[in-house]
Scaffold this active site. Structure first.
Site, PDB file in Angstrom:
ATOM      1  N   GLU A 105       5.274 -53.595 -52.305  1.00 51.41           N
ATOM      2  CA  GLU A 105       4.591 -54.253 -53.436  1.00 51.41           C
ATOM      3  C   GLU A 105       4.783 -53.462 -54.732  1.00 51.41           C
ATOM      4  OE1 GLU A 105       2.526 -57.227 -53.902  1.00 51.41           O
ATOM      5  OE2 GLU A 105       3.839 -57.666 -52.233  1.00 51.41           O
ATOM      6  N   LYS A 126      -1.371 -48.186 -55.291  1.00 50.93           N
ATOM      7  CA  LYS A 126      -0.429 -47.574 -54.343  1.00 50.93           C
ATOM      8  C   LYS A 126       0.657 -46.774 -55.072  1.00 50.93           C
ATOM      9  CE  LYS A 126      -1.493 -48.751 -50.023  1.00 50.93           C
ATOM     10  NZ  LYS A 126      -1.558 -47.838 -48.881  1.00 50.93           N
TER      11      LYS A 126
HETATM   12  P1  NAP Z   1      -5.103 -53.076 -42.454  1.00 51.29           P
HETATM   13  O1  NAP Z   1      -4.940 -53.745 -41.129  1.00 51.29           O
HETATM   14  O2  NAP Z   1      -5.723 -53.828 -43.570  1.00 51.29           O
HETATM   15  O3  NAP Z   1      -5.930 -51.733 -42.204  1.00 51.29           O
HETATM   16  C1  NAP Z   1      -6.482 -51.002 -43.255  1.00 51.29           C
HETATM   17  C2  NAP Z   1      -7.359 -49.899 -42.692  1.00 51.29           C
HETATM   18  O4  NAP Z   1      -7.934 -49.159 -43.775  1.00 51.29           O
HETATM   19  C3  NAP Z   1      -8.527 -50.411 -41.834  1.00 51.29           C
HETATM   20  O5  NAP Z   1      -8.691 -49.566 -40.730  1.00 51.29           O
HETATM   21  C4  NAP Z   1      -9.707 -50.271 -42.772  1.00 51.29           C
HETATM   22  O6  NAP Z   1     -10.946 -50.111 -42.128  1.00 51.29           O
HETATM   23  C5  NAP Z   1      -9.332 -48.997 -43.501  1.00 51.29           C
HETATM   24  N1  NAP Z   1     -10.103 -48.796 -44.724  1.00 51.29           N
HETATM   25  C6  NAP Z   1     -10.279 -49.665 -45.752  1.00 51.29           C
HETATM   26  N2  NAP Z   1     -11.092 -49.129 -46.684  1.00 51.29           N
HETATM   27  C7  NAP Z   1     -11.447 -47.903 -46.220  1.00 51.29           C
HETATM   28  C8  NAP Z   1     -12.295 -46.868 -46.719  1.00 51.29           C
HETATM   29  N3  NAP Z   1     -12.941 -46.981 -47.889  1.00 51.29           N
HETATM   30  N4  NAP Z   1     -12.426 -45.740 -45.992  1.00 51.29           N
HETATM   31  C9  NAP Z   1     -11.801 -45.611 -44.788  1.00 51.29           C
HETATM   32  N5  NAP Z   1     -11.000 -46.559 -44.262  1.00 51.29           N
HETATM   33  C10 NAP Z   1     -10.830 -47.684 -44.969  1.00 51.29           C
HETATM   34  O7  NAP Z   1      -3.695 -52.535 -42.980  1.00 51.29           O
HETATM   35  P2  NAP Z   1      -2.325 -52.303 -42.169  1.00 51.29           P
HETATM   36  O8  NAP Z   1      -1.533 -53.555 -42.230  1.00 51.29           O
HETATM   37  O9  NAP Z   1      -2.600 -51.636 -40.895  1.00 51.29           O
HETATM   38  O10 NAP Z   1      -1.588 -51.299 -43.160  1.00 51.29           O
HETATM   39  C11 NAP Z   1      -1.748 -49.887 -43.025  1.00 51.29           C
HETATM   40  C12 NAP Z   1      -1.417 -49.210 -44.340  1.00 51.29           C
HETATM   41  O11 NAP Z   1      -0.079 -49.534 -44.719  1.00 51.29           O
HETATM   42  C13 NAP Z   1      -2.287 -49.646 -45.517  1.00 51.29           C
HETATM   43  O12 NAP Z   1      -2.436 -48.518 -46.351  1.00 51.29           O
HETATM   44  C14 NAP Z   1      -1.450 -50.699 -46.218  1.00 51.29           C
HETATM   45  O13 NAP Z   1      -1.802 -50.765 -47.589  1.00 51.29           O
HETATM   46  C15 NAP Z   1      -0.060 -50.146 -46.001  1.00 51.29           C
HETATM   47  N6  NAP Z   1       1.031 -51.108 -45.945  1.00 51.29           N
HETATM   48  C16 NAP Z   1       0.951 -52.161 -45.095  1.00 51.29           C
HETATM   49  C17 NAP Z   1       2.036 -53.032 -45.000  1.00 51.29           C
HETATM   50  C18 NAP Z   1       2.010 -54.201 -44.045  1.00 51.29           C
HETATM   51  O14 NAP Z   1       2.844 -55.103 -44.207  1.00 51.29           O
HETATM   52  N7  NAP Z   1       1.166 -54.199 -43.031  1.00 51.29           N
HETATM   53  C19 NAP Z   1       3.190 -52.794 -45.769  1.00 51.29           C
HETATM   54  C20 NAP Z   1       3.226 -51.682 -46.606  1.00 51.29           C
HETATM   55  C21 NAP Z   1       2.147 -50.835 -46.671  1.00 51.29           C
HETATM   56  P3  NAP Z   1     -11.894 -51.372 -41.782  1.00 51.29           P
HETATM   57  O15 NAP Z   1     -11.396 -51.899 -40.472  1.00 51.29           O
HETATM   58  O16 NAP Z   1     -13.232 -50.762 -41.716  1.00 51.29           O
HETATM   59  O17 NAP Z   1     -11.731 -52.381 -42.880  1.00 51.29           O
HETATM   60  O1  F7E Z   2       1.294 -62.674 -48.743  1.00 46.65           O
HETATM   61  C1  F7E Z   2       2.016 -65.944 -50.190  1.00 46.65           C
HETATM   62  C2  F7E Z   2       1.436 -64.857 -51.083  1.00 46.65           C
HETATM   63  O2  F7E Z   2      -0.928 -61.713 -48.166  1.00 46.65           O
HETATM   64  C3  F7E Z   2       2.672 -62.882 -48.631  1.00 46.65           C
HETATM   65  C4  F7E Z   2       0.122 -56.484 -47.304  1.00 46.65           C
HETATM   66  O3  F7E Z   2       0.244 -55.969 -46.012  1.00 46.65           O
HETATM   67  O4  F7E Z   2       2.507 -56.741 -47.507  1.00 46.65           O
HETATM   68  C5  F7E Z   2       1.273 -57.440 -47.575  1.00 46.65           C
HETATM   69  O5  F7E Z   2       1.093 -58.007 -48.868  1.00 46.65           O
HETATM   70  C6  F7E Z   2       3.108 -63.982 -49.587  1.00 46.65           C
HETATM   71  C7  F7E Z   2       2.556 -63.830 -51.004  1.00 46.65           C
HETATM   72  O6  F7E Z   2       1.168 -60.301 -47.943  1.00 46.65           O
HETATM   73  C8  F7E Z   2      -0.799 -67.784 -48.867  1.00 46.65           C
HETATM   74  O7  F7E Z   2       1.172 -65.355 -52.380  1.00 46.65           O
HETATM   75  C9  F7E Z   2       1.105 -68.241 -49.803  1.00 46.65           C
HETATM   76  O8  F7E Z   2       3.546 -64.171 -51.925  1.00 46.65           O
HETATM   77  O9  F7E Z   2       0.762 -62.070 -46.342  1.00 46.65           O
HETATM   78  P1  F7E Z   2       0.487 -61.709 -47.736  1.00 46.65           P
HETATM   79  P2  F7E Z   2       1.603 -59.476 -49.239  1.00 46.65           P
HETATM   80  O10 F7E Z   2       0.861 -59.903 -50.436  1.00 46.65           O
HETATM   81  O11 F7E Z   2       3.082 -59.519 -49.292  1.00 46.65           O
HETATM   82  C10 F7E Z   2       2.645 -55.668 -48.438  1.00 46.65           C
HETATM   83  C11 F7E Z   2       3.964 -55.009 -48.205  1.00 46.65           C
HETATM   84  C12 F7E Z   2       1.487 -54.747 -48.436  1.00 46.65           C
HETATM   85  O12 F7E Z   2       1.625 -53.554 -48.717  1.00 46.65           O
HETATM   86  C13 F7E Z   2       0.142 -55.341 -48.314  1.00 46.65           C
HETATM   87  O13 F7E Z   2      -0.821 -54.379 -47.893  1.00 46.65           O
HETATM   88  O14 F7E Z   2       2.577 -65.216 -49.100  1.00 46.65           O
HETATM   89  N1  F7E Z   2       1.023 -66.893 -49.704  1.00 46.65           N
HETATM   90  N2  F7E Z   2       0.002 -68.813 -49.306  1.00 46.65           N
HETATM   91  C14 F7E Z   2      -0.138 -66.585 -49.128  1.00 46.65           C
HETATM   92  N3  F7E Z   2      -0.664 -65.386 -48.785  1.00 46.65           N
HETATM   93  C15 F7E Z   2      -1.878 -65.384 -48.174  1.00 46.65           C
HETATM   94  N4  F7E Z   2      -2.408 -64.200 -47.796  1.00 46.65           N
HETATM   95  N5  F7E Z   2      -2.569 -66.540 -47.917  1.00 46.65           N
HETATM   96  C16 F7E Z   2      -2.077 -67.783 -48.250  1.00 46.65           C
HETATM   97  O15 F7E Z   2      -2.707 -68.797 -48.018  1.00 46.65           O
END
Ligand code: NAP
Ligand code: F7E
Length: 336
Positions: A129, A155
């Site tokens: 992002e 981030k």
């Molecule tokens: P996620 O499922 O949303 O998990 C986020 C975690 O952060 C949860 O355990 C949440 O706890 C915890 N958290 C939120 N606020 C907090 C606080 N104030 N203090 C302590 N813990 C807190 O995210 P994920 O998909 O596993 O992603 C893991 C990391 O990678 C995140 O930093 C995300 O931004 C980053 N990331 C994700 C993606 C992706 O596509 N998944 C891509 C790039 C980067 P609760 O359960 O209590 O809410």
């Molecule tokens: O959206 C479009 C939305 O919320 C993907 C996080 O893990 O990946 C994630 O962020 C796309 C966007 O993920 C809906 O507008 C359409 O263009 O699944 P998303 P994200 O925003 O890409 C990055 C790498 C992170 O780091 C983040 O933590 O899908 N979209 N319609 C929608 N998205 C959502 N959520 N819901 C809709 O109804």
């Protein structure tokens, strides 16, 4: 005897569960930092059957004392900072909390490491992002950042501070610039899980329509189970560095719908409705990563789980969840 000790923040999230499972399989003693809430949410750890193998510690990313206490009590060799307010859509509604947790929270960890034990290695969860609406496709480690949401800005701040602490204090701190990665335990607010969950409900007559926002957005979607391996690999290198982790392929939200509904013998066009409520104030159009540096230097395999296999895995898990709710619910009913 354990090989090493690791602390994972964000243990209750998608990546926290997959990483815990992976590190336990590598012989680590794993500590999981969770934030206190009125309802315990360890279902993902039960789902992957890893809850029994980890020790939990209370940590809130906005509370320096809790971070300091957790790190000093478990004495980790490695910290994986996965905690964040990670939903881009909500970051427009809660920009300050997002900055506190996903941005400043990282400085709280870095400073604790610097003062307590600068030998601790840190993995920071950076994100694609940060590239925002870059005109350069695919994006790699040298592509300029253009964050397009409060989440991405928070981030990016964390990303630069990690680099700064590495250069200023010699910390072994790495950022993985991970592109979207998904799984059967992905949060329901993210578009992939919303699609597979609703498609399964429609198939079973439990729902009628799927309301989505921008269908044109393109993302590089991989499998979370493959991505956590890259996090670990980064901390096993001789020197700290930043790496893009991505499959190198992108697909639109519309294409994701077509494959997911197709898997169930349905046509997405009969069920998908565009709803302005889900369109963001500003969206990111096209993210596609170039992970050749990680493949070359870490030996990470970007081809392990193809797109169609990922969608199939998620659709099947959601279908199974609604066909056999008892099997799924047991993860919520287990004692903490
Ligand atoms: P996620 O499922 O949303 O998990 C986020 C975690 O952060 C949860 O355990 C949440 O706890 C915890 N958290 C939120 N606020 C907090 C606080 N104030 N203090 C302590 N813990 C807190 O995210 P994920 O998909 O596993 O992603 C893991 C990391 O990678 C995140 O930093 C995300 O931004 C980053 N990331 C994700 C993606 C992706 O596509 N998944 C891509 C790039 C980067 P609760 O359960 O209590 O809410
Ligand atoms: O959206 C479009 C939305 O919320 C993907 C996080 O893990 O990946 C994630 O962020 C796309 C966007 O993920 C809906 O507008 C359409 O263009 O699944 P998303 P994200 O925003 O890409 C990055 C790498 C992170 O780091 C983040 O933590 O899908 N979209 N319609 C929608 N998205 C959502 N959520 N819901 C809709 O109804």
């Amino acid at each position: 005897m354990f090989n090493k000790r690791a602390l994972i923040t964000g243990i209750t999230g998608q990546d926290g569960a997959y990483l815990a499972k992976f590190l336990v399989s590598k012989g680590y003693k794993v500590f999981g930092a969770y934030r206190r809430s009125s309802t315990r949410n360890f279902w993902r750890l039960h789902y992957l059957d890893v809850k029994k193998d980890i020790e939990l510690l209370p940590v809130d990313m906005i509370d320096q004392t809790s971070i300091m206490q957790a790190i000093s009590s478990c004495e980790p060799d490695e910290i994986y900072n996965l905690a964040a307010q990670s939903f881009v859509g909500d970051s427009f509604m809660e920009p300050i909390a997002t900055g506190e947790i996903s941005g400043l929270g990282v400085v709280r960890i870095l400073d604790t490491i610097r003062l307590l034990n600068p030998k601790i290695k840190l993995y920071q969860a950076s994100t694609s992002e940060m590239y925002g609406n870059s005109t350069i496709v695919p994006q790699n480690e040298d592509t300029p950042f253009q964050p397009s949401s409060p989440y991405a800005a928070a981030k990016l701040y964390a990303h630069w501070v990690v680099r700064n602490y590495r250069e200023a204090y010699g910390l072994f701190a790495c950022s993985g610039i991970l592109f979207n990665h998904e799984s059967p335990i992905r949060g329901i607010e993210f578009v992939t899980k919303k699609i597979t969950d609703t498609a399964a409900r429609i198939k079973l007559g439990l729902s009628e329509k799927l309301h989505l926002g921008n269908l044109e957005a393109k993302r590089d979607w991989g499998f979370a189970g493959d991505y956590v391996k890259a996090m670990w690999l980064m901390l096993q290198q001789p020197t700290p560095d930043d790496f893009v982790i991505a499959t190198g392929e992108s697909h639109s939200v519309q294409e994701f719908c077509d494959v997911a509904f197709g898997e169930l013998g349905l046509q997405a066009k009969d069920y998908v409705v565009v709803d302005q409520k889900f369109v963001r104030p500003r969206d990111v159009a096209h993210l596609q990563g170039d992970s050749s540096k990680a493949q070359r230097m870490l030996g990470w395999n970007q081809k392990e789980t193809p797109f169609s296999e990922l969608v199939r895995m998620m659709v099947r898990a959601d279908l199974e969840k609604y066909q056999h709710p008892d099997r799924f619910m047991k993860h919520f009913l287990k004692h903490i």
